[in-house]
Design a protein around this motif. Structure first.
Motif, mmCIF file in Angstrom:
data_model
loop_
_atom_site.group_PDB
_atom_site.id
_atom_site.type_symbol
_atom_site.label_atom_id
_atom_site.label_comp_id
_atom_site.label_asym_id
_atom_site.label_seq_id
_atom_site.Cartn_x
_atom_site.Cartn_y
_atom_site.Cartn_z
ATOM 1 N N THR A 215 0.788 -1.231 0.000
ATOM 2 C CA THR A 215 0.000 0.000 0.000
ATOM 3 C C THR A 215 0.819 1.279 0.000
ATOM 4 N N SER A 216 2.127 1.202 -0.231
ATOM 5 C CA SER A 216 2.927 2.421 -0.272
ATOM 6 C C SER A 216 4.141 2.224 -1.174
ATOM 7 N N ASP A 217 4.786 3.336 -1.487
ATOM 8 C CA ASP A 217 6.041 3.290 -2.241
ATOM 9 C C ASP A 217 6.809 4.585 -1.973
ATOM 10 N N HIS A 218 8.121 4.465 -1.811
ATOM 11 C CA HIS A 218 8.951 5.658 -1.579
ATOM 12 C C HIS A 218 10.034 5.802 -2.638
ATOM 13 N N GLU A 219 9.881 5.127 -3.763
ATOM 14 C CA GLU A 219 10.919 5.128 -4.790
ATOM 15 C C GLU A 219 10.550 5.931 -6.035
ATOM 16 N N CYS A 220 9.480 6.716 -5.985
ATOM 17 C CA CYS A 220 9.096 7.504 -7.152
ATOM 18 C C CYS A 220 10.141 8.581 -7.438
ATOM 19 N N THR A 221 10.448 8.746 -8.717
ATOM 20 C CA THR A 221 11.406 9.782 -9.121
ATOM 21 C C THR A 221 10.790 10.796 -10.074
ATOM 22 N N THR A 222 9.557 10.542 -10.539
ATOM 23 C CA THR A 222 8.874 11.493 -11.424
ATOM 24 C C THR A 222 7.438 11.693 -10.944
ATOM 25 N N ALA A 223 6.864 12.834 -11.302
ATOM 26 C CA ALA A 223 5.473 13.111 -10.942
ATOM 27 C C ALA A 223 4.534 12.098 -11.589
ATOM 28 N N GLU A 224 4.844 11.705 -12.802
ATOM 29 C CA GLU A 224 3.994 10.733 -13.502
ATOM 30 C C GLU A 224 3.962 9.408 -12.755
ATOM 31 N N GLU A 225 5.128 8.965 -12.284
ATOM 32 C CA GLU A 225 5.188 7.715 -11.527
ATOM 33 C C GLU A 225 4.385 7.833 -10.232
ATOM 34 N N ALA A 226 4.500 8.968 -9.554
ATOM 35 C CA ALA A 226 3.774 9.176 -8.309
ATOM 36 C C ALA A 226 2.260 9.165 -8.543
ATOM 37 N N ARG A 227 1.812 9.815 -9.616
ATOM 38 C CA ARG A 227 0.376 9.836 -9.914
ATOM 39 C C ARG A 227 -0.152 8.426 -10.172
ATOM 40 N N GLU A 228 0.598 7.654 -10.943
ATOM 41 C CA GLU A 228 0.132 6.311 -11.276
ATOM 42 C C GLU A 228 -0.035 5.463 -10.020
ATOM 43 N N LYS A 229 0.889 5.582 -9.103
ATOM 44 C CA LYS A 229 0.794 4.800 -7.878
ATOM 45 C C LYS A 229 -0.316 5.312 -6.972
ATOM 46 N N ALA A 230 -0.473 6.625 -6.889
ATOM 47 C CA ALA A 230 -1.551 7.191 -6.072
ATOM 48 C C ALA A 230 -2.923 6.801 -6.625
ATOM 49 N N ARG A 231 -3.038 6.740 -7.952
ATOM 50 C CA ARG A 231 -4.321 6.366 -8.567
ATOM 51 C C ARG A 231 -4.728 4.942 -8.219
ATOM 52 N N LEU A 232 -3.756 4.108 -7.887
ATOM 53 C CA LEU A 232 -4.048 2.727 -7.510
ATOM 54 C C LEU A 232 -4.291 2.584 -6.013
ATOM 55 N N GLY A 233 -4.366 3.715 -5.311
ATOM 56 C CA GLY A 233 -4.661 3.682 -3.888
ATOM 57 C C GLY A 233 -3.448 3.573 -2.995
ATOM 58 N N MET A 234 -2.243 3.663 -3.575
ATOM 59 C CA MET A 234 -1.036 3.567 -2.772
ATOM 60 C C MET A 234 -0.705 4.928 -2.156
ATOM 61 N N TYR A 235 -0.149 4.912 -0.959
ATOM 62 C CA TYR A 235 0.447 6.110 -0.393
ATOM 63 C C TYR A 235 1.815 6.307 -1.037
ATOM 64 N N VAL A 236 2.091 7.526 -1.451
ATOM 65 C CA VAL A 236 3.392 7.849 -2.018
ATOM 66 C C VAL A 236 4.198 8.590 -0.960
ATOM 67 N N PHE A 237 5.329 8.013 -0.575
ATOM 68 C CA PHE A 237 6.225 8.673 0.368
ATOM 69 C C PHE A 237 7.197 9.536 -0.433
ATOM 70 N N VAL A 238 7.119 10.841 -0.249
ATOM 71 C CA VAL A 238 7.992 11.775 -0.951
ATOM 72 C C VAL A 238 9.321 11.819 -0.211
ATOM 73 N N ARG A 239 10.360 11.361 -0.891
ATOM 74 C CA ARG A 239 11.661 11.172 -0.241
ATOM 75 C C ARG A 239 12.604 12.328 -0.530
ATOM 76 N N GLU A 240 13.300 12.736 0.511
ATOM 77 C CA GLU A 240 14.397 13.683 0.369
ATOM 78 C C GLU A 240 15.510 13.185 1.290
ATOM 79 N N SER A 241 16.378 12.337 0.741
ATOM 80 C CA SER A 241 17.461 11.746 1.525
ATOM 81 C C SER A 241 18.762 12.460 1.203
ATOM 82 N N SER A 242 19.862 11.901 1.677
ATOM 83 C CA SER A 242 21.151 12.515 1.381
ATOM 84 C C SER A 242 21.596 12.256 -0.050
ATOM 85 N N VAL A 243 21.099 11.209 -0.684
ATOM 86 C CA VAL A 243 21.456 10.903 -2.070
ATOM 87 C C VAL A 243 20.269 11.097 -2.996
#
Length: 571
Positions: A215-243
């Motif tokens: 039910t979640s994913d934190h590996e999205c790198t584009t807005a399009e990828e995030a939208r597709e996962k959110a549309r399927l009911g997944m929570y998108v974790f917006v990541r801002e790490s050191s890398v």
């Protein structure tokens, strides 16, 4: 929790509370409103909101804002290179009061003992540390880790109130291809939260991944990828790490209509970034600076992750919720001035108001290397080679094809072309197994860097312009019980000792930061212009993130999820 009748009397204002925060502006993450309201706290919980309450202690907030304590939806504490008490000292003053950790770094080294260590070390400090049990130890069959954990190893730990579910399912090919071992884990954890990890997965494969109950994913790198996962009911974790700094790229996907499906996470954050930039508060400030509504940003840091992880006792300022609170003056430049955890002030103006409780726990040594079998020689078997291409600020890499530099029948590093040798040495069982390859984009002109932090198997990874420097750096790391090192020739230039599982220091985070600065300064002197080449190096061994990676068994084509030879077959 206090007795029910007592709680009701407090809520009605019939008895004085422990603490009253008076004259603040409450950020209501349920309704998106900001308004003046007093907050009554008793026994660590919010018991009243509004006017007319009394308390034994009153703090006048003088019009400052009050928000719920921040929640990091996904973090590996081990990447801070300090254990939980020091991590808490770094992040709580920035307003973080709850973290959801995946201890798969230490679990890949020490198995269940590593998970128990993290749970025990987290006690008695003002930071709620909840665990998602590692789903991929090892991350895949294409590596050698220090342990292997199956569903029946993990399931008994669900009895702990601090364990919430199954952490990032990195073996997404195993999910969509119906691997029995992977499916057994998903079935065993069907009644709890199951987090995901599916970089660039799309179409029917993504539908299948979501259908498996992830039910979640934190590996999205584009807005399009995030939208597709959110549309399927997944929570998108917006990541801002050191890398992996993905926030700016994902922000266009977030709208008022869908924002409740987005959370913030830091994933992997090094000491310098924690001390200089901050933690979740930094993500909020950056998102707001880039145009996100500040109340939506605060929702993403509080209510959204609380609901995803079923932590209904926190994440909002409401009667009956834990009194984890952040006080600040500027909604558009949020900088915590007061932090409360369970109704007790624990930080003020970036300064912790407690001393960390470091519980001594004995762990075995983990640097076991068969040095008599270590050799960085690569006999030439062709002219063209597969090369890992570094992408700055990203975990994904490119799969490059380059002409090898051949000298006396061997493929060697070619620093003039930024073509460096890379090796992963098995360090858990002293098998002597090694993977050898080449990488482009690290930037070293001479010398070598080595690290026992090599996601997620954490074998000994080393990159360099010559074999002597590589051996020096690798031996320095092993001699310290684990860590990170820079070397040139037979001279060690700088070293960060990480004796706890080869991942964490037993020193303060400030000390680790100073040592890390020395290693990074040495790396820059050797030619690397990457912001953090050691962090980049540690992810070149993670064979579940595209496109080309390396483990102790050799090069891995992640898109095909199989091992490939270093040299191309000549036609």
């Amino acid at each position: 929790m206090m007795e029910l009748a007592h709680r009701i009397r407090l809520a009605r204002g019939q008895e004085p509370a422990d603490l009253l925060l008076k004259g603040g502006r409450l950020v209501n993450v349920f309704t998106g409103e900001v308004y003046e309201a007093d907050i009554a706290i008793h026994g660590g919980y919010i018991v009243g909101i509004g006017e007319g309450y009394t308390a034994r202690e009153v703090i006048d907030l003088k019009g400052r804002f009050v928000a719920p304590g921040f929640i990091d939806a996904h973090v590996h504490i081990e990447s801070s290179m300090v254990p939980p008490p020091e991590f808490a000292r770094a992040v709580v003053p920035h307003g973080t009061t709850t973290v959801i950790i995946d201890p798969h770094e230490i679990a890949n080294v020490l198995g269940l003992d590593g998970i128990r260590y993290m749970l025990n070390a987290a006690k008695y400090n003002p930071l709620s540390v909840f665990v998602m049990l590692p789903s991929c130890v090892p991350a895949s069959p294409l590596e050698t880790s220090g342990a292997a954990l199956y569903w029946y190893d993990l399931q008994p730990m669900l009895s702990s109130p601090w364990v919430l579910g199954l952490a990032e399912m990195m073996n997404y090919p195993g999910v969509i291809q119906g691997d029995p071992v992977v499916l057994d884990k998903l079935r065993a954890f069907a009644h709890v939260v199951r987090d995901g990890h599916a970089p660039q997965l799309t179409g029917r494969d993504l539908v299948a991944y979501a259908a498996a109950g992830i039910t979640s994913d934190h590996e999205c790198t584009t807005a399009e990828e995030a939208r597709e996962k959110a549309r399927l009911g997944m929570y998108v974790f917006v990541r801002e790490s050191s890398v992996a700094r993905n926030l700016a790229d994902l922000l266009p996907a977030i709208t008022p209509a869908n924002s409740r499906r987005f959370c913030f996470c830091t994933d992997d954050r090094h000491p310098a970034d924690l001390l200089d930039e901050g933690h979740i508060d930094f993500l909020i400030r950056k998102a707001v600076r880039l145009g996100l509504d500040p109340v939506i940003a605060i929702q993403m840091a509080t209510l959204n992750p609380a609901e995803h992880f079923r932590l209904h006792d926190r994440g909002a300022i409401a009667p009956g919720r834990v009194a984890d609170l952040v006080v600040f003056s500027d909604l558009y430049d949020l900088r915590p001035e007061m932090v409360f955890r369970h109704g007790v002030q624990v930080a003020e103006n970036g300064r912790p108001l407690w001393e960390p409780v470091n519980r001594k726990v004995a762990l075995r040594g983990t640097m076991n290397v068969a040095w008599d079998r270590v050799s960085f020689r690569i006999p030439a078997q062709g002219r063209r080679i597969h090369v890992i291409g570094v992408i700055p600020d990203q975990l994904i890499t490119r799969h490059l094809i380059e002409e090898a530099r051949i000298l006396d029948g061997e493929a060697v590093a070619d620093p003039a072309r930024d073509l460096l040798k890379i090796a992963v040495i098995e360090r858990h069982r002293a098998t002597g197994q090694m993977g050898l390859g080449f990488v482009k984009g690290m930037g070293l002109r001479r010398g070598a860097l080595a690290s026992s932090v090599a996601h997620d198997h954490h074998n000994l990874v080393v990159v360099g312009a010559d074999d002597v420097s590589m051996l020096t750096a690798a031996r320095a790391v092993a001699g310290a019980g684990g860590g990170m090192a820079a070397a040139e020739g037979e001279r060690v230039l700088a070293l960060v000792p990480l004796p706890i599982a080869g991942l964490m220091s037993d020193q303060s985070i400030e000390t680790v930061r100073r040592q890390m600065d020395e290693v990074l300064q040495a790396a820059r002197a050797l030619g690397s212009e990457l912001p953090n080449p050691l962090m980049t190096l540690s992810f070149l061994a993670l064979e579940v993130i595209p496109e080309l990676k390396i483990t102790d068994i050799g090069l891995v084509d992640v898109n095909r999820f199989e091992r490939i030879p270093l040299f191309l077959e000549e036609s």
